[in-house]
Design a protein around this motif. Structure first.
Motif, short mmCIF file in Angstrom:
data_model
loop_
_atom_site.label_atom_id
_atom_site.label_comp_id
_atom_site.label_asym_id
_atom_site.label_seq_id
_atom_site.Cartn_x
_atom_site.Cartn_y
_atom_site.Cartn_z
N LEU A 148 0.84 -1.20 0.00
CA LEU A 148 0.00 0.00 0.00
C LEU A 148 0.87 1.25 0.00
N ASN A 200 2.45 1.69 -3.35
CA ASN A 200 1.46 2.20 -4.30
C ASN A 200 1.25 3.70 -4.13
N LEU A 201 1.18 4.15 -2.89
CA LEU A 201 1.00 5.58 -2.62
C LEU A 201 2.21 6.38 -3.09
N ARG A 243 2.98 8.02 -6.97
CA ARG A 243 2.64 9.36 -7.46
C ARG A 243 3.79 10.35 -7.24
#
Length: 377
Positions: free
Chosen positions: A147, A150-151, A154
């Motif tokens: 997680l 994934n964050l 960006r």
């Protein structure tokens, strides 16, 4: 050259093992190409061996060496490290900040993003080097780390993977909407493709690596004991490396009755270590693309390894030199064969010319610099 020169900062946690080796090679080649390079890493890990390695690259560190406490686990101390490192890095005005490993990658991308708020054009790169990708996607720890990965996408301008296994693992576990990425294999120096002959009193087997469970020192010890039963006589081995778990493996040798035949040594240069054993054993539970495998093969040393990570990309799928991970019986059988039929094991090794073409440090550095420029553009 100045107009094409990049200011590159490498950020990683521990200056030990393959990540540090990877960074040192990039630094040397990029410095010689006219770029200005620096390092940010942890100050609490490493020893005399690593200090000597830092001394060897100091002439190439135009952006200096910044060391500060960076813990392996996530905690409140990370905020202190973030603030301190941001202030230090801001003064360096890097064009590229390249994070290596999970913690180094997180710090690099968050610091790079903070600098961009101040209108810096710094590009943020990340190389996992295994790291969090070793976790199972079904475990709570894995879900938590993936997680976070994934964050952090960006805040990422480019992903550089050292093996196709690593790239596929990232896409499967983190997500397929990844930033632009490239596969850039680890590489060796030309001098490392010179053969090394074992010493006259070399042990039968050689383990080189960090003394931690992931690398399989316990599997190595069990396999040596089992190989003795298969061969029907005592065998010798050398284990080289450091780590917090080293004492537990010393005790394991005592309990198994192998202490007199298996000796422990601190970390040392790999080419020096390769003289101490006839067959190199890599019993890892997980890997990305280990330098040790490349270094041993380039030096003409026979090697047996577990079929994990990117190792099959070096040997080729289905190689007889590879055994399933965590399978003591299979590894012991292969080790016994190395003692009884050494020429058959040697014939399983990849051709050195093919290795030299595919795993070249100059090629690695050139491809990485090209990736940096592409993403800056």
């Amino acid at each position: 050259m100045e107009s094409d020169s990049l200011r590159i900062l490498h950020c990683f946690r521990s200056p030990v093992g393959g990540i540090f080796r990877h960074v040192r090679d990039l630094i040397e080649y990029h410095h010689k190409a006219g770029h200005k390079v620096g390092i940010l890493c942890d100050s609490t890990t490493g020893g005399a061996h690593e200090d000597a390695l830092f001394d060897g690259i100091r002439p190439y560190l135009d952006l200096g060496l910044t060391r500060t406490p960076i813990r392996r686990s996530i905690g409140p101390s990370d905020l202190v490290a973030f603030v301190k490192c941001t202030n230090e890095i801001k003064k360096l005005q890097p064009d590229i900040i390249h994070g290596h490993g999970a913690k180094g990658g997180a710090l690099a991308r968050l610091i790079g993003s903070r600098l961009r708020v101040s209108r810096s054009r710094v590009a943020r790169f990340y190389s996992p080097h295994g790291g969090s990708l070793h976790y199972s996607s079904g475990s709570l720890s894995g879900k938590f780390y993936f997680l976070i990965e994934n964050l952090l996408e960006r805040f990422t301008d480019g992903l550089a993977f050292v093996s196709d296994y690593e790239r596929k693992a990232y896409l499967d576990k983190v997500g397929r909407a990844a930033p632009p990425n490239r596969l850039i294999y680890n590489g060796l120096l030309e001098s490392e493709f010179e053969d090394i002959r074992p010493a006259n009193d070399a042990a039968d087997f050689l383990y080189i690596g960090m003394m931690r469970r992931l690398k399989g020192p316990d599997i190595f010890i069990e396999a040596v004991a089992r190989a003795e039963h298969i061969v029907g006589r005592p065998l010798t081995a050398v284990m080289i490396g450091d780590g917090d778990e080293k004492e537990s493996y010393r005790q394991m040798l005592d309990h198994s009755g192998l202490r007199e035949r298996v000796t422990l040594h601190p970390a040392m240069p790999v080419r020096e270590a390769l003289r101490l054993g006839k067959t190199v054993i890599v019993p890892s539970r997980a890997e990305s693309l280990p330098y040790l495998v490349l270094e041993a093969l380039a030096a003409g040393r026979p090697l047996l390894a577990t079929s994990v990570g990117g190792i099959p990309e070096i040997f080729g799928e289905g190689s007889g030199a590879l055994v399933p991970p965590e399978n003591v019986e299979a590894l012991a059988g292969a080790m016994a064969k190395a003692v009884q039929q050494p020429h058959e094991i040697e014939e399983l090794m990849p051709q050195k010319t093919a290795l030299q073409t595919r795993f070249s440090a100059s090629r690695m550095a050139n491809e990485m610099a090209e990736f940096y420029r592409d993403r800056l553009a």
